[in-house]
Design an enzyme around this catalytic site. Sequence first.
Site, short mmCIF file in Angstrom:
data_model
loop_
_atom_site.label_atom_id
_atom_site.label_comp_id
_atom_site.label_asym_id
_atom_site.label_seq_id
_atom_site.Cartn_x
_atom_site.Cartn_y
_atom_site.Cartn_z
CB CYS A 23 -0.99 -0.04 1.36
SG CYS A 23 -1.82 1.39 1.47
CB CYS A 29 -3.18 5.24 6.09
SG CYS A 29 -4.66 4.26 6.66
CB CYS A 355 -14.90 -5.43 18.23
SG CYS A 355 -15.84 -3.92 18.79
#
Length: 398
Positions: A23, A29, A355
């Site tokens: 990427c 990011c 999560c």
Amino acid sequence: MEKKGVSNREASKDRGERRQSLCSVSGKCGGCQFVDMPYKVQLKRKQKQAELLLKEYGKVMPIIGMEEPAHYRNKVHAVFAFQKGRGIVSGIYQEKSHRVVPVENCLLENQKAGAIIQSVRELAKSFKIKTYDEDTGYGLLRHVLVRVGHVTGEIMVILVLGSPILPSKNNFVKELCKLHPEITTILINVNNKRTSMVLGEKEQVIYGKGYIEDELCGRRFKISAKSFYQVNSVQTEALYAKAAEYAQLTGKETVVDAYCGIGTIALAVAGQAGKVIGVELNKDAVRDAVTNAKINQIKNADFYQNDAGRFLTQMADAGEKVDVVFLDPPRSGSTEQFLDALLRIRPKRVVYISCEPETLARDLKYLTGKSGYRVREITPVDMFPFTGNIEAVCFLAN
Ligand code: SAH
């Protein structure tokens, strides 16, 4: 948004080599801590981390991974901005900042959704639509959210604007749908607040029915713009299958699905239970859940809009009997109010989907203390390949 456990640099050190990243924007990011790590190694890392945090409570089973881990995200978000020399850009916020990093190709995102976002960017240029400026509050286009039905292929596009009027709205819609005929609905959402939240309160449907439908576990689900829906559909089915296995339903049980969203777990198991009761705070999601029971002709499911802790306390006060409780709270985990009520109702089995293993560990500590429950088994499920996030389903019984 995603948790940052391991940096990219550490991840590539892990492989003992350095080469060009999969990427081009991963360094800025920060969303994919494991972007350049072979998938098998990613799973090993997550297994280790889950064990580190959770094994003192119960046995941690091998993580359930994906066969094809790329492009799993059915919900894609892009922030829009204007940059000198570049013009309109769309992408993600640079880690820990509000600078926008342009994204062309994301390893996680559904590719159709990515293409739609690029088209919105091109159209914004040709329609001379200004992007919203977070510092001054001027401008219009802030974010675009795209949701794709994994099975149905239905696509929702949400244009998040700083004010409600989109000039040449009809032509804009026409052009976008011409480029992407698979779009089934488009909404405008108005967010004029200086906030890091993407969606504002007000929304207006400008094309189609205002929601999409998808299929999961053999059922059909209506999904509204503001309702939560798991982003990785393939792994959601694996997660729910494990949760249902842990619940050991025989057809007679009274089941609570707490933090139920649009009712996916409740409706997936309704056929194996006597009665299911879902509770959820988000009004739109509860409305979807009620509709979803109807769409699937499920008559033994009721949904309530309430805080899960308050609701379960009311059930405990009323002396209600419950056999199985599923809970699937947000990252922050559950609350002592909820867990206290759970310990009073004392269902035979509790299935906790989480999560965030750190809050799971905290809540398991609470539930297994004093005269509490025993953790029988924990299974991590890789819902978020390439990122450091860990999901787990945990089975507790007396
Ligand atoms: N089980 C669902 C949703 C899980 S996400 C699924 O798998 O799709 C967690 C959900 O909890 C979200 O829908 C969120 O709106 C809801 N929620 C957050 N805080 C809550 C609270 N205090 N009481 C009830 N629901 C809450």
